[in-house]
Each structure stands twice: as structure tokens, then as C-alpha cells.
Design a protein around this motif. Structure first.
Motif, mmCIF file in Angstrom:
data_model
loop_
_atom_site.group_PDB
_atom_site.id
_atom_site.type_symbol
_atom_site.label_atom_id
_atom_site.label_comp_id
_atom_site.label_asym_id
_atom_site.label_seq_id
_atom_site.Cartn_x
_atom_site.Cartn_y
_atom_site.Cartn_z
ATOM 1 N N ARG A 87 0.829 -1.214 0.000
ATOM 2 C CA ARG A 87 0.000 0.000 0.000
ATOM 3 C C ARG A 87 0.858 1.256 0.000
ATOM 4 O O ARG A 87 0.501 2.264 -0.631
ATOM 5 C CB ARG A 87 -0.939 -0.024 1.206
ATOM 6 C CG ARG A 87 -2.020 -1.098 1.097
ATOM 7 C CD ARG A 87 -2.845 -1.216 2.359
ATOM 8 N NE ARG A 87 -3.889 -2.239 2.202
ATOM 9 C CZ ARG A 87 -4.654 -2.686 3.208
ATOM 10 N NH1 ARG A 87 -4.479 -2.218 4.448
ATOM 11 N NH2 ARG A 87 -5.572 -3.612 2.977
ATOM 12 N N ILE A 90 2.089 1.901 -3.547
ATOM 13 C CA ILE A 90 1.019 2.481 -4.361
ATOM 14 C C ILE A 90 0.821 3.960 -4.022
ATOM 15 O O ILE A 90 0.744 4.818 -4.907
ATOM 16 C CB ILE A 90 -0.306 1.715 -4.162
ATOM 17 C CG1 ILE A 90 -0.195 0.270 -4.683
ATOM 18 C CG2 ILE A 90 -1.467 2.443 -4.854
ATOM 19 C CD1 ILE A 90 -0.057 0.142 -6.168
ATOM 20 N N SER A 91 0.758 4.264 -2.738
ATOM 21 C CA SER A 91 0.512 5.650 -2.321
ATOM 22 C C SER A 91 1.696 6.557 -2.639
ATOM 23 O O SER A 91 1.526 7.764 -2.838
ATOM 24 C CB SER A 91 0.197 5.709 -0.822
ATOM 25 O OG SER A 91 1.321 5.319 -0.049
ATOM 26 N N ASN A 95 -1.999 5.043 -8.181
ATOM 27 C CA ASN A 95 -2.911 3.907 -8.139
ATOM 28 C C ASN A 95 -3.392 3.614 -9.557
ATOM 29 O O ASN A 95 -4.336 4.221 -10.046
ATOM 30 C CB ASN A 95 -4.085 4.209 -7.218
ATOM 31 C CG ASN A 95 -4.903 2.970 -6.894
ATOM 32 O OD1 ASN A 95 -4.707 1.916 -7.494
ATOM 33 N ND2 ASN A 95 -5.801 3.089 -5.950
ATOM 34 N N SER A 96 -2.711 2.677 -10.215
ATOM 35 C CA SER A 96 -3.026 2.361 -11.602
ATOM 36 C C SER A 96 -4.435 1.789 -11.723
ATOM 37 O O SER A 96 -4.900 1.040 -10.859
ATOM 38 C CB SER A 96 -2.012 1.354 -12.143
ATOM 39 O OG SER A 96 -2.392 0.903 -13.430
ATOM 40 N N GLU A 97 -5.093 2.108 -12.824
ATOM 41 C CA GLU A 97 -6.397 1.532 -13.114
ATOM 42 C C GLU A 97 -6.261 0.140 -13.731
ATOM 43 O O GLU A 97 -7.252 -0.560 -13.910
ATOM 44 C CB GLU A 97 -7.179 2.445 -14.065
ATOM 45 C CG GLU A 97 -7.538 3.796 -13.443
ATOM 46 C CD GLU A 97 -8.367 4.658 -14.379
ATOM 47 O OE1 GLU A 97 -8.698 4.184 -15.487
ATOM 48 O OE2 GLU A 97 -8.682 5.804 -14.000
ATOM 49 N N ARG A 99 -5.583 -3.431 -13.255
ATOM 50 C CA ARG A 99 -5.579 -4.343 -12.115
ATOM 51 C C ARG A 99 -4.383 -5.280 -12.124
ATOM 52 O O ARG A 99 -3.806 -5.564 -11.067
ATOM 53 C CB ARG A 99 -6.874 -5.162 -12.082
ATOM 54 C CG ARG A 99 -6.949 -6.102 -10.888
ATOM 55 C CD ARG A 99 -8.340 -6.650 -10.646
ATOM 56 N NE ARG A 99 -8.794 -7.505 -11.721
ATOM 57 C CZ ARG A 99 -9.922 -8.231 -11.680
ATOM 58 N NH1 ARG A 99 -10.719 -8.156 -10.608
ATOM 59 N NH2 ARG A 99 -10.297 -8.991 -12.687
ATOM 60 N N ARG A 102 -1.239 -3.520 -10.865
ATOM 61 C CA ARG A 102 -1.239 -3.419 -9.400
ATOM 62 C C ARG A 102 -0.968 -4.791 -8.769
ATOM 63 O O ARG A 102 -0.158 -4.918 -7.857
ATOM 64 C CB ARG A 102 -2.589 -2.896 -8.884
ATOM 65 C CG ARG A 102 -2.933 -1.478 -9.296
ATOM 66 C CD ARG A 102 -4.094 -0.933 -8.458
ATOM 67 N NE ARG A 102 -5.222 -1.839 -8.377
ATOM 68 C CZ ARG A 102 -6.226 -1.882 -9.262
ATOM 69 N NH1 ARG A 102 -6.216 -1.067 -10.306
ATOM 70 N NH2 ARG A 102 -7.231 -2.723 -9.113
#
Length: 237
Positions: A87, A90-91, A95-97, A99, A102
Motif C-alpha cells: 500500500r 502504491i501511495s 494507483n493504476s487503473e 488491475r 497493481r
């Protein structure tokens, strides 16, 4: 499969010895493949094999299954929860769309953790990919494929189950629906779009019909780069 197990165990010992290493380490996911690899490693190195449970926004049932396996094969384990690490990455970026973009961070974080422990202990890292997954590239490049030894890369998924029965893997793990655990309710066959039985038959020459056969061939071709070392530019002489 008894002979295969003996041969794999011998190969593991020779490979570790030739590398000047002391033992083996693997990620224990609670699935069939890592259970089999863990049992093989335990036979090869009873005192210097370590399984890491590496949850990363994972279903807690997977950890319970991993612990069940460890108890059944008497495998030493440690847990490293990578959820907050994931997390934070990502932050700290975005935050990739996508999936898959990610989700594939997770096995790469696990690979990094395994090598951190491996270098500290003087161990080699085991991968759990089987021949069915290897054929179509159903694994994460530099993630779960990032390893020093891949014992099951010539065994189709159905053969992994045969090995599991011979090794005494708990029936709960053998009967469990295969899943990479990348997201909630994700399963291998649902994501691939065909069954392992269809894939295995296709690999053995009993080609699947229509779109399924074309998809398997396409996945095999498109994942060729995963089965090779990074391309190296060759200077002109």
C-alpha cells in the motif's frame, strides 16, 4: 512418482552444494505447487529449509492452509506481512487503473523478501511454477518466476497432484481450487478462460478446438520472453 521425487531431491542437493549454499527457501502460499516444492525441499534439506508466509492483502484462509502444509511436512516457517509495504508503494507512486499492473507488484515484493532472507541465510530461492503455467507464461516475470531453482517446470499440473499424494500433502490442499491469490475470488482457470485439463491436453498434442486452442497458442507465443533471460544487445564486430 517415487523415482521422480528421489531424482528431484538429489538434484536440489547437488545444485545447492555446487552453489556453495546451505539450504533452500520458498514462499508458502497455501496452494498445491508451493506445498509440493516445500515437501521436496524438506526432504533435501531437513534442517535448512525455510518457508515464508507472505500475505499481501491476502485471504486469511490462504495463511491457514499454508500453516496446515507446514505442520504436515514439519517445515520451519516465518511470516512477513507485506500488505502495508504494498500500500505504501502504491501511495508513493500512483494507483493504476490496470488491475494486473497493481496485482503483479505483490509477487515481486514476495520475490524481494525471499532473496533478502536467502542472502542473509546463504540459501537458494525455490520457484513453484509447473509446466502448465510455464507453457503459457501464467506467472509474474521477476515475481514468482524470480528464483534459483524451479523443480516443477517439467511437470504438468495433473502430475503435480500425483507428486502431492506421494509426498503426503493434506487432502484439503489437493482438493483446493487453484488460485494465484492476486485478488478476491480469483482462480487460475477463471482467469485463464480454460481448464488445466484442456491446457495439459493441448500441451501434449491433443489440440483444443477453436478459440480456446488459439488462445493457448497465443499465450504461449506472447509469453516467450518470460522463459528467457533479458535480451542483450550484441555489438557489431
Amino acid at each position: 512418482m517415487k523415482r521422480e521425487i528421489e531424482d528431484i531431491v538429489k538434484w536440489m542437493r547437488e545444485t545447492v552444494e555446487n552453489a556453495g549454499s546451505k539450504g533452500l527457501i520458498l514462499g508458502l502460499s497455501g496452494g498445491i505447487d508451493s506445498a509440493v516444492v516445500g515437501a521436496l525441499a524438506k526432504r533435501a534439506f531437513p534442517d535448512t529449509t525455510l518457508g515464508l508466509i507472505l500475505p499481501c492483502e491476502s485471504n486469511e484462509n490462504d495463511e491457514a492452509d499454508a500453516r496446515l502444509v507446514a505442520e504436515a511436512i514439519d517445515l520451519k516457517i516465518e511470516k512477513v506481512d507485506l500488505t502495508q509495504t504494498y500500500r505504501q508503494l502504491i501511495s508513493s507512486s500512483f494507483n493504476s487503473e490496470n488491475r494486473m499492473a497493481r496485482s503483479n507488484i505483490k509477487p515481486r515484493l514476495r520475490m524481494t523478501t525471499l532473496y533478502y532472507y536467502a542472502q542473509d541465510l546463504g540459501y537458494l530461492v525455490l520457484g513453484s511454477s509447473n509446466a502448465s503455467e510455464f507453457y503459457i507464461g501464467y506467472y509474474t516475470k521477476y515475481g514468482d518466476s524470480g528464483s534459483d531453482l524451479i523443480p516443477l517446470a517439467e511437470f504438468l499440473k495433473n502430475e503435480v497432484y500425483e507428486l502431492a499424494r506421494e509426498l503426503g500433502i493434506p487432502s484439503k490442499i489437493i482438493d483446493k481450487e487453484p488460485s494465484a491469490g492476486l485478488w478476491e475470488e480469483q482462480t487460475d482457470e477463471k482467469e485463464m478462460g480454460f481448464s488445466y485439463a484442456t491446457l495439459n491436453a493441448h500441451i501434449k498434442g491433443e489440440k483444443a478446438d477453436g478459440e480456446i486452442g488459439e488462445k493457448i497458442d497465443r499465450m504461449h507465443k506472447n509469453s516467450e520472453h518470460k522463459r528467457k533471460f533479458a535480451l542483450i544487445y550484441k555489438r557489431k564486430k
